[in-house]
Enzyme design. Structure first.
Site, mmCIF file in Angstrom:
data_model
loop_
_atom_site.group_PDB
_atom_site.id
_atom_site.type_symbol
_atom_site.label_atom_id
_atom_site.label_comp_id
_atom_site.label_asym_id
_atom_site.label_seq_id
_atom_site.Cartn_x
_atom_site.Cartn_y
_atom_site.Cartn_z
ATOM 1 N N ASP A 82 4.002 7.472 50.541
ATOM 2 C CA ASP A 82 4.503 6.842 51.657
ATOM 3 C C ASP A 82 3.698 6.100 53.048
ATOM 4 O O ASP A 82 4.063 7.146 54.095
ATOM 5 C CB ASP A 82 5.810 6.395 51.518
ATOM 6 C CG ASP A 82 6.731 5.429 52.239
ATOM 7 O OD1 ASP A 82 6.431 4.745 52.644
ATOM 8 O OD2 ASP A 82 7.437 5.377 51.965
ATOM 9 N N ASP B 214 -1.630 5.126 48.498
ATOM 10 C CA ASP B 214 -1.501 4.226 48.147
ATOM 11 C C ASP B 214 -0.235 5.207 47.621
ATOM 12 O O ASP B 214 -0.036 5.938 46.817
ATOM 13 C CB ASP B 214 -2.083 3.567 47.270
ATOM 14 C CG ASP B 214 -1.653 2.332 46.553
ATOM 15 O OD1 ASP B 214 -2.192 0.652 47.518
ATOM 16 O OD2 ASP B 214 -0.667 1.668 45.881
ATOM 17 N N GLY C 73 -9.018 0.535 44.933
ATOM 18 C CA GLY C 73 -9.432 1.413 45.913
ATOM 19 C C GLY C 73 -10.949 0.715 46.376
ATOM 20 O O GLY C 73 -11.870 1.390 46.290
ATOM 21 N N SER C 74 -10.724 -0.663 46.131
ATOM 22 C CA SER C 74 -12.175 -1.246 46.131
ATOM 23 C C SER C 74 -13.072 -1.229 47.853
ATOM 24 O O SER C 74 -14.090 -0.735 48.190
ATOM 25 C CB SER C 74 -12.443 -2.515 46.290
ATOM 26 O OG SER C 74 -11.241 -3.523 46.692
ATOM 27 N N TRP C 75 -11.906 -1.382 48.028
ATOM 28 C CA TRP C 75 -11.918 -1.327 50.083
ATOM 29 C C TRP C 75 -13.034 0.111 50.039
ATOM 30 O O TRP C 75 -13.508 0.499 50.658
ATOM 31 C CB TRP C 75 -11.373 -1.240 50.653
ATOM 32 C CG TRP C 75 -10.610 -2.716 50.997
ATOM 33 C CD1 TRP C 75 -11.729 -3.993 50.036
ATOM 34 C CD2 TRP C 75 -10.697 -3.358 52.493
ATOM 35 N NE1 TRP C 75 -11.353 -5.003 51.221
ATOM 36 C CE2 TRP C 75 -10.692 -4.987 52.224
ATOM 37 C CE3 TRP C 75 -10.300 -2.264 53.289
ATOM 38 C CZ2 TRP C 75 -10.768 -5.975 53.129
ATOM 39 C CZ3 TRP C 75 -10.011 -3.799 54.467
ATOM 40 C CH2 TRP C 75 -9.749 -5.248 54.233
ATOM 41 N N LYS D 240 -5.235 -7.646 56.126
ATOM 42 C CA LYS D 240 -5.059 -8.776 55.548
ATOM 43 C C LYS D 240 -3.464 -9.182 56.693
ATOM 44 O O LYS D 240 -2.426 -8.013 56.208
ATOM 45 C CB LYS D 240 -4.896 -8.376 54.174
ATOM 46 C CG LYS D 240 -4.936 -9.761 53.514
ATOM 47 C CD LYS D 240 -3.579 -9.651 52.167
ATOM 48 C CE LYS D 240 -4.397 -8.658 50.906
ATOM 49 N NZ LYS D 240 -5.196 -9.303 50.114
ATOM 50 N N ASP E 185 -5.325 -3.547 53.293
ATOM 51 C CA ASP E 185 -5.507 -4.811 52.323
ATOM 52 C C ASP E 185 -4.481 -5.021 51.551
ATOM 53 O O ASP E 185 -4.412 -5.148 50.664
ATOM 54 C CB ASP E 185 -7.274 -5.104 51.090
ATOM 55 C CG ASP E 185 -7.648 -5.800 50.806
ATOM 56 O OD1 ASP E 185 -7.242 -6.634 51.041
ATOM 57 O OD2 ASP E 185 -8.061 -6.115 49.551
ATOM 58 N N SER F 105 -12.457 -7.683 45.933
ATOM 59 C CA SER F 105 -11.788 -7.706 47.614
ATOM 60 C C SER F 105 -12.749 -7.393 48.127
ATOM 61 O O SER F 105 -13.338 -7.172 49.410
ATOM 62 C CB SER F 105 -10.906 -7.114 48.251
ATOM 63 O OG SER F 105 -10.623 -6.014 46.735
#
Lengths: 291, 971
Positions: free
Chosen positions: A96, A80, A55-57, A161, A121, A25
């Site tokens: 949260d 997250d 954590g890719s973004w 998203k 995302d 992603s």
């Protein structure tokens, strides 16, 4: 299916592993940026990544914002509910996004300055009930938006998203009240067969006099009730933008990788799914039809 | 446009009195379950699906779903076709609803864990919640224990189960133990026990007072969606994504799985309800099926005897190691033979009849139930035939016989003539030079009426038998069938080899007569079955396969048509014996028997079936009772997305049209739609593909092609001249280039040349291939090969224009590209694909829908395209007479023709209108005259993931998650 067959099927998956991204992603954000250039703005300083795991973004944000190491006034916060492996230049918060405490933590980290850019995302557990799945995704966007309107500066950008299902035009209309420009963007790395797309909201421009505040006792609907966003049944269709050049890989196409091409280990190992024990029992033949 | 019928996800079911109320899309269906009669279909909501149904003691019925709620009288849903005018909306998703204790109010639990208390005018009179608690819920239930005690059981995404008390708005318990989102939570009658399930695939039982987890039930192999206590909280029933419904006994706080029923097609069973009086459960699934199952204990239907019990009961001593060698079930009971040649009978108790030492150690047992005849044979060519009276109390005839034309006999089979009072016994010798012996007997006197020495074909080992007029059909190992004419025994038999991949032929059974000859169903142990038709003559001219298919899994032992014309199959899979309704794709019954390698017999009885088998040398009897109520109230369709629909437009079939649906579930269904009622009947579910389908299309009135990943492209042939139903057989597969599982044939197009055709196939790796198909040779031959670019091609269309042959493509790059193939295909060599003659980008990304209209008179070819970019366009390719080329001109484009991807389109009304389907679940009709797209009409469809449509005359079929039949008005 083995590691190598997935390499064959999905070039973005392979490319992600080659470039050290935790998920394919990452290319979705990169391709969105190719068209909108929101990460190339030299004034971009404070960035928030919601529903960030794995954590890719955040990795993309880190590489974009810290292409030179000497930026001292730039900050990335990743939030997250799940724990995340550390990423350079990224402050991770296990929290949260709907809780006011999280909001205060982020603002504290930013020295009470507002964010320039917020992205999400996140996607919920998909049940297969399309109406429920689309609703929960909308609630996730609205939860992200709740936090966003409390921390985003006027003129800032929000990217999230979406599932382009039956009521997506309601979301477009709602976002249109808060942002100057709302676009539905589909990166080429997102499969054409999937309902997934991204809403790119530019020019945050809230109604005059609206003072949003997070409260654990009010729902998303109540949060937006003083703002025209929450209640309206208006529908609009946001303009569509395909992102990533036609020369980039086509996620719907089949590529033939040379058999000699070595398969790579994933950057991050497999996660612990909730149904791990059920899988173990099934594999050991203990879930059978014979009672 | 208006809806005439719909098949798709059914999310809720409820029993009340004689009726079942089922939330079926936005409708409520009312069935009288004893007869299966659909009493009424009432539209409840404009758009939303009915997720839940509650019925009050006051004659009111509460329906909720999404953010909609509708309260009405039971009488209304029985009588009205729509009650949408009383639909109300909430601001949050409704998770559950319930009437209060005296039915003067009702409660709605929302996804933010709030309860709205509403009066019977649907006004919210109170909002309740627990302070500080605002988790989003995937599930929840409301338990009205008494007028002053109401519990809310909330299933959260991350935080386990939260139980709170409605009136005091206080937290009672937070039950932690599950992993992942809670997908259902249910409380028992008095509020002491809680059952729950989550993403971890376990069922858990909790004690509310102690807040302790009492038991964890592992059994389901996928997510569980619904749970219900019944029989005074002694039992729990669960339904799951794994297509099963399971029953759990609750014994001292422990969950014990006691029954499994496979109830729906891949995938998802959404809801279950139980009728305790009749011990029936009804389940509803994503496939739109409503399945009734009996919860009655099966133990009472089973008996088993050890050798010692049989010996004691029949009062004859058994030798050491003496075992049961064979048996046959009659209406009066069982006749069996032991390894010492003892013949025994079982009615209410075991009885010794006789002992015949000739049948010591090796014997085979056959029988004819209708005539109460049992036939024993040994390996020394001896036969013992006994005929009982109908009560089984007396042997009325007997015959012993030695067949001296054979040196040895290793197999004996028996078959009764359908019309004459004759039965046939075949004996086969292991010696290949011995004849295959057939003896004809009278069913009354047991007199030998004829003896035939038949020439045995090569590699033949008989395994099953059928007789039709004078023709003896013998099934063999290696998937071979031989047909002998007993009136002409000097004639060579007609032998058909390799009907299926090749195991033992397990049964041949006459099913119907057609103009073309008698039709038989042939089953094979390898799981495949065929329908064959005999073209009779002297000699027999032909054996024609008219249908080919394989069962879901396991060993296939036999098949027949039941009284409804449904094909019933039976056989083994792993440890189980199954009886399956192949037409409607559901299990009728399964019994644990230990697997295929054993002595067994399935007998049809007036009440259902009797399965007799030996397991670990014990003799087991299991009765299968045909239920008094229908097994399904609604048949439904695929359980997963329908990716393509192909209507056979060339001719009508029985007041409607035949059509195929191709689904993500890897199957194709051959169905019929009734032109006035819209009723859909499924004939066959074809399981040849192993990956999710991409496309299916009829090429002619006889041929159909389907395509999917793994380069699967199959040619199918239809037979429509039989009385009962159409048949369809696999004819040929397109050769493949490799073993890439992801390589999809995304579309194809065909141009006929007599009975042969040219096939253009396009691939997900941008390959374009043209093939010649020779009908007589049944062969595909590659003629042209090349690549478009590297992107995935999505649509292809071959057409003729100005005596030139063209191929139009659309792809994920948003372009339409045209190839002129006129001089490309020549000779036997594979030619390269020529370069693109013209190309134009019309969409930003994928062109999903493409329709072509060739207008020879006006020198133009019109292409209508719909894309992932929400746009719909008309592009005209004009003939440039100087250059003799077709050049594109974009005529009109509607950039926001839908709010989401346009997935499918069809030209209707002589190409004057275009109908489109899109993922926003709106079907639109566009006027296309003068090359302008003008929206004429639009209507919401309940079919989600709307991905396919097809139209014939004024019928419109819409596919996605479900199937809808609409009618369009002619303009």
């Amino acid at each position: 299916m083995g590691k190598s067959s997935k390499d064959k099927r999905d070039l973005y998956y392979r490319k992600a592993k080659e470039q050290g991204y935790r998920a394919r992603s990452a290319f979705k954000l990169l391709q969105l940026n190719e068209e909108f250039h929101f990460l190339d703005d030299p004034n971009l300083k404070r960035v928030v990544d919601l529903c960030a795991a794995p954590g890719s973004w955040s990795q993309v944000l880190s590489r974009k914002l810290f292409d030179k190491d000497d930026y001292t006034d730039r900050q990335i916060v990743a939030v997250d509910l799940q724990a995340m492996m550390p990423i350079d230049h990224v402050t991770t918060l296990q929290a949260d996004i709907t809780h006011p405490r999280t909001l205060h933590q982020i603002l504290e980290l930013f020295g009470n300055h507002r964010a320039d850019f917020v992205c999400s995302d996140g996607a919920p557990d998909v049940t297969g009930l399309h109406d429920l799945d689309e609703y929960v995704q909308q609630q996730l966007i609205m939860s992200a938006l709740q936090l966003t309107v409390c921390i985003l500066k006027r003129g800032g950008t929000f990217v999230a998203k979406i599932f382009r299902g039956r009521d997506i035009d309601l979301i477009y209309a709602q976002l249109g009240y808060l942002f100057d420009q709302v676009t539905c963007a589909k990166p080429r790395s997102s499969r054409g067969s999937s309902l997934e797309a991204f809403v790119v909201c530019q020019g945050y421009n809230p109604p005059e006099g609206w003072q949003p505040s997070l409260d654990t006792n009010s729902s998303v609907v109540e949060f937006f009730q003083d703002c025209p966003v929450g209640s309206n049944e208006n529908r609009t269709i946001a303009p569509f933008m395909a992102c990533g050049s036609l020369e980039s890989f086509d996620s719907d196409a089949t590529y033939h990788v040379e058999p000699s091409a070595t398969s790579l280990d994933p950057v991050q190992g497999p996660t612990n799914p909730p149904y791990k024990r059920a899988l173990e029992l099934k594999r050991s033949g203990r879930l059978t039809r014979a009672v | 446009m208006h809806s005439v019928s719909h098949y798709g996800p059914a999310l809720s079911v409820k029993f009340l009195d004689r009726f079942v109320y089922a939330g079926y899309g936005p409708f409520l269906h009312v069935y009288e379950y004893a007869t299966g009669k659909l009493a009424n279909k009432c539209l409840i909501f404009n758009k939303n699906k009915v997720h839940g149904v509650r019925i009050g003691d006051n004659g009111l019925i509460l329906c909720y779903g999404s953010r909609s709620v509708n309260l009405t009288s039971i009488q209304d849903v029985h009588e009205k076709s729509s009650i949408v005018e009383s639909e109300k909306h909430t601001s949050e998703w409704i998770i559950s609803g319930e009437f209060n204790s005296d039915c003067s109010q009702f409660y709605l639990l929302t996804c933010y864990d709030r309860v709205l208390t509403c009066d019977l005018e649907c006004h919210v009179v109170k909002k309740s919640a627990v302070y500080g608690e605002r988790s989003i819920l995937y599930s929840g239930s409301i338990k009205v224990v008494s007028e002053d005690k109401v519990f809310i059981n909330a299933g959260t995404v991350m935080g386990g189960i939260i139980v709170w008390e409605l009136f005091s708005e206080t937290l009672v318990a937070n039950l932690l133990g599950h992993s992942g989102s809670i997908f259902y939570v249910e409380m028992n009658r008095d509020g002491s026990l809680i059952a729950s399930c989550s993403d971890d695939r376990s069922v858990r039982l909790w004690d509310l007072k102690s807040q302790k987890e009492l038991s964890v039930g592992w059994a389901h192999t996928a997510r569980i969606w619904h749970l219900l206590f019944y029989n005074n909280d002694t039992r729990l029933i669960s339904v799951s994504e794994d297509c099963t419904c399971r029953v759990w006994d609750i014994q001292s706080g422990k969950l014990l799985q006691s029954a499994i029923h496979e109830v729906h097609l891949t995938k998802n069973v959404w809801c279950v309800d139980v009728n305790e009086k009749d011990q029936l459960a009804i389940t509803s699934g994503n496939d739109g099926r409503l399945r009734l199952i009996s919860l009655t204990e099966q133990e009472s239907l089973q008996r088993n005897f050890t050798i010692k019990q049989i010996s004691d009961d029949s009062k004859v001593p058994f030798a050491k190691q003496e075992i049961i060698k064979g048996f046959h079930w009659f209406s009066f009971g069982l006749v069996a033979i032991t390894s010492e040649g003892k013949i025994l009978q079982y009615g209410n108790q075991w009885k010794f009849l006789m002992q015949n030492p000739q049948f010591k150690s090796y014997s085979m047992t056959n029988g004819i139930s209708k005539d109460n005849i049992v036939i024993f044979s040994n390996n020394k060519c001896n036969l013992l035939i006994l005929k009982f009276n109908s009560e089984g109390s007396e042997i009325v005839a007997s015959r012993e016989l030695h067949v001296d034309t054979l040196t040895k006999s290793q197999n004996c089979m028996v078959c009764r003539h359908h019309d004459r009072n004759e039965f046939f016994v075949t004996l086969e010798s292991p010696n290949p030079h011995d004849p295959f012996m057939c003896l004809k007997f009278d069913t009354d006197s047991l007199n030998l009426r004829g003896q035939f020495g038949l020439k045995k074909p090569e590699s033949f080992a008989s395994s099953c038998l059928e007789i039709y007029e004078s023709f003896l059909l013998v099934g063999s190992r290696f998937s071979v069938i031989a047909i002998f004419d007993l009136n002409n025994t000097s004639q060579e038999s007609l032998v058909s080899r390799r009907l299926t991949p090749g195991d033992t032929t397990t049964s041949i059974h006459l099913v119907e007569f057609s103009i073309g000859g008698p039709v038989f169903v042939v089953t094979n142990r390898d799981g495949y079955y065929n329908f064959i038709r005999l073209k009779l003559g002297n000699p027999i001219e032909e054996l024609e396969i008219i249908h080919s298919n394989r069962t879901a899994r396991g060993f296939l032992e036999g098949a027949y048509y039941d009284n409804n014309g449904d094909l019933i199959t039976y056989g083994f899979k792993s440890e189980l014996f199954y009886i399956y309704n192949e037409t409607q794709c559901y299990e009728k019954a399964v019994r644990v028997c230990g697997g295929a390698h054993r002595q067994w017999e399935l007998a049809r009885t007036p009440e259902g079936f009797m399965l007799v088998f030996i397991r670990a040398s014990d003799l087991h009897f299991t009765r299968v009772i045909e239920p008094k109520v229908p097994e399904v109230l609604q048949c439904g369709t695929h359980g997963r997305e329908i990716r393509d629909i192909a209507l056979l437009k060339d001719f009508k079939y029985k007041n409607g049209h035949l059509f195929c649906t191709a689904s993500e579930d890897t199957t194709i269904k051959l169905c019929h739609v009734h032109e006035s009622t819209g009723q859909v009947t499924t004939f066959w579910t074809l399981r040849k593909h192993v990956s999710g389908l991409q496309r299916c299309k009829f090429l002619s009135s006889k041929l159909m092609i389907s395509s999917s990943a793994r380069e699967e492209l199959f040619l199918w042939e239809l037979t429509t001249d039989c009385n009962t139903k159409p048949y369809i057989k696999f004819r040929q597969a397109l050769p493949i280039s490799g073993n890439n599982p992801d390589l999809r044939i995304t579309d194809f197009s065909v141009k006929f040349e007599g009975s042969n055709f040219i096939l253009a196939a396009v691939y997900s790796d941008s390959a374009v291939k043209l093939w010649r198909y020779n009908h007589l040779q049944n062969r595909f031959q590659l003629a042209v090969e090349g690549h478009y670019k590297t992107c995935c091609i999505l649509n292809a269309s071959l057409f003729e224009f100005k005596n030139q042959s063209y191929l139009m493509l659309s792809a994920t790059d948003g372009h339409l590209s045209l190839y002129n193939l006129t001089n490309t295909m020549n000779g036997g060599t594979v030619c390269p694909l020529p370069s693109v003659e013209s190309s134009i980008q019309i969409h930003q990304s994928s062109i999903k829908a493409m329709n072509i209209s060739v207008d020879d008179q006006n020198d133009a070819v019109r292409v209508y395209t719909g894309g992932d970019d929400n746009a719909l366009a008309i592009c005209a390719f004009h003939w440039e007479s100087q250059t003799k080329r077709l050049l594109p001109h974009l005529k009109d484009v509607q950039r926001s023709a839908a709010s989401s991807t346009i997935t499918s389109s069809e030209l209707i009304n002589d190409d004057k209108q275009l109908v489109t389907a899109s993922v926003d679940q709106i079907v639109r009709i566009w006027d296309t005259e003068n090359d302008k797209l003008v929206l004429q009409e639009q209507k919401y469809t309940t079919v989600a993931d709307t991905g396919s449509l097809d139209a014939v005359s004024n019928l419109l079929l819409i596919g996605g998650v479900g199937l809808s039949v609409w009618k369009t008005e002619h303009h």
